[in-house]
Write an enzyme that holds these catalytic residues in place. Structure first.
Site, short mmCIF file in Angstrom:
data_model
loop_
_atom_site.label_atom_id
_atom_site.label_comp_id
_atom_site.label_asym_id
_atom_site.label_seq_id
_atom_site.Cartn_x
_atom_site.Cartn_y
_atom_site.Cartn_z
CB CYS A 11 -2.07 6.63 1.47
SG CYS A 11 -0.75 6.00 2.45
CD GLU A 40 -2.15 2.09 1.56
OE1 GLU A 40 -1.90 2.99 0.74
OE2 GLU A 40 -2.33 2.27 2.76
C1 UN1 Z 1 -3.30 5.85 4.76
O1 UN1 Z 1 -3.32 7.04 4.48
O2 UN1 Z 1 -2.25 5.19 4.80
O3 UN1 Z 1 -9.14 6.15 3.89
C2 UN1 Z 1 -4.51 5.10 5.15
C3 UN1 Z 1 -8.48 6.78 4.72
C4 UN1 Z 1 -8.11 6.06 5.99
C5 UN1 Z 1 -6.88 5.25 5.83
C6 UN1 Z 1 -5.75 5.94 5.15
N1 UN1 Z 1 -9.21 5.21 6.38
O4 UN1 Z 1 -8.11 7.91 4.54
#
Ligand code: UN1
Length: 501
Positions: A289, A255
């Site tokens: 992310c 990821e």
């Molecule tokens: C991340 O940014 O690594 O959808 C995960 C989202 C969160 C998870 C993000 N539930 O922004």
């Protein structure tokens, strides 16, 4: 808010086991060092894998619904300590408290999901072509699962992986980011409380915590006894993990970087779009992310939306993340600030008009790196927009046709999340269709960030292709055995082959 040592003591953490000289831990809130830890050596990582391997050999024989009971107890621990753990997240990652608490809630949610899953590890039964035969699939755990997590979701992403991996019958070795080890220590302590309450069915060593830097990560990734590595972080890190795992043909769940876009179409509800944009772009100070980084606004509404967006950016409450009025906390460290400034300079060089982006003065936070989130208007999608900069920078570009906007959405190397604001059914469905967004997540009238745990989470292209969390992501933590059972009195061969002796 309570101090870090006080908070950690509340989890039953004995800090003497962790203290040392190797790893100074700074809070991004003030820039102060609030603990110094010792790091595991590669030999200690190897020992932890050995312990996790023997724990797995026992744990795999515990019935899955009973394994779910351990995760239920862990979820209870998280419910009890939600407030305190949320505060540790805020201290250590600099997220505003609402988001710190949201992160713990995400852990609780995945625990609930995993408890249900522990009674639903279903395999198919398949019609055999041979008389008196039956085919089926059986799912077995893979063994020791290595989890490498990032600073921005210091505990939730581990929980997505660990809750599923454990109910599936695996053991887990966790290497958290060296920027957020204290959150990991607190979470590990809560997990061990659950183990103590669960009893002797949970072998010691079931969940291991490794404190250290990339050398520890490399030791974990290189170990042949770890058949699966789930890693969250930069594309650069993911490439290194993928290469090392490919070398020994181990599995990965990756990821990695996101470079997420939103299309605001002519028919969009602009009030909703505005809220969606601001939360997705400046929430977690642009360090998710899934953060919104690229905004494509239709020419016909551009001049209506942009002034409102700027007005909203101009009044964002920036400051101490534990203050309930704050919406934008600090960047994680000086390096993040420098990367942001470099990206803004490149954007200017590429013809961008930058609004905001400067350092914000925060009383008491002089040692931290607080910024005014930046809006950058560009005449076209330029080179900098193809990069993920982990900071609150939102690039804005006009578009004329939906086809063009979809092409812009898909033109970058990353493929995590995407969204469209539209009330036009044709546009919404086109965006979700095979000729629409090429991302792992595609949303309508919702920003690209803030996914629920029930769906599979992950993305395509340089994001790495992994899926974690909900739906059938659990299959990634198991191996599938295909079984053919013959209950007849003869031995017919498949494909009608005759092989008479
Ligand atoms: C991340 O940014 O690594 O959808 C995960 C989202 C969160 C998870 C993000 N539930 O922004």
């Amino acid at each position: 808010m309570q101090s870090i040592p006080h908070l950690l003591a509340g989890f039953g953490v004995d800090m003497t086991t962790y203290q040392g000289q190797d790893l100074p831990c700074r809070t991004p809130v003030t820039g102060a060092v609030h603990a110094t830890l010792r790091m595991d050596t590669p030999q200690q990582v190897t020992q932890k894998i050995t312990d996790a391997r023997s724990a797995f050999e026992r744990w795999r024989t515990v019935p899955a619904p009973r394994r779910g009971e351990l995760i239920r107890l862990f979820g209870d621990e998280l419910r009890t300590h939600k407030q305190a753990l949320g505060q540790v997240v805020t201290h250590e990652a600099g997220k505003i408290l609402q988001e710190g608490l949201g992160e713990v809630q995400e852990m609780i949610d995945i625990c609930d999901f995993a408890v249900g899953l522990s009674r639903q590890l279903y395999g198919l039964t398949i019609a055999s072509e041979r008389p008196g035969h039956r085919m089926m699939e059986t799912w077995h755990p893979v063994g020791v699962v290595g989890v490498i997590s990032a600073f921005n979701f210091p505990v939730a992403v581990w929980a997505w992986n660990a809750a599923l991996a454990l109910v599936c019958g695996n053991s887990v070795v966790w290497k958290p980011s060296e920027k957020t080890p204290l959150t990991a220590i607190a979470t590990h302590a809560l997990f061990m409380n659950a183990v103590a309450r669960f009893g002797s069915d949970a072998p010691p060593g079931l969940a291991q915590l490794v404190i250290g830097d990339a050398r520890c990560g490399a030791a974990l990734v290189a170990d042949k006894r770890v058949p699966l590595i789930s890693a969250t972080g930069s594309t650069r890190m993911g490439r290194a993990v993928a290469a090392a795992c490919a070398q020994r043909l181990a599995r990965t769940i990756l990821e990695l970087g996101g470079n997420n876009a939103m299309i605001v179409a002519p028919s969009a509800d602009l009030d909703m779009a505005l809220r969606g944009i601001v939360f997705s772009a400046v929430g977690t100070a642009g360090q998710r992310c899934t953060t919104l980084r690229r905004l494509f606004v239709h020419d016909s509404i551009y001049d209506a939306l942009l002034p409102r967006l700027k007005a909203s950016y101009g009044t964002l409450p920036i400051g101490d993340p534990s203050d309930p009025a704050t919406l934008v906390g600090p960047l994680i460290d000086a390096q993040a600030f420098e990367a942001m400034q470099a990206a803004l300079q490149q954007a200017r060089d590429e013809g961008g008009a930058v609004f905001g982006g400067t350092r914000a003065e925060v009383a008491g936070g002089e040692g931290g790196h607080y910024v005014h989130p930046a809006l950058v208007e560009l005449p076209a999608q330029s080179a900098i927009m193809h990069h993920e900069t982990f900071a609150p920078i939102l690039y804005v570009v006009r578009y004329q046709s939906l086809e063009q906007a979809i092409a812009l959405n898909n033109a970058v190397p990353q493929g995590l999340s995407s969204s469209i604001f539209t009330t036009d059914l044709r546009e919404a469905e086109t965006f979700l269709s095979v000729v629409g967004s090429d991302c792992g997540i595609a949303n309508v009238n919702i920003g690209p960030s803030g996914a629920e745990i029930g769906g599979a989470f992950g993305g395509e292209k340089e994001t790495g292709g992994g899926r974690e969390s909900g739906s059938d992501a659990w299959k990634g933590y198991m191996r599938r055995a295909t079984n053919t059972i013959n209950y007849s009195h003869s031995l017919p061969l498949a494909q009608g082959i005759s092989f008479d002796l």
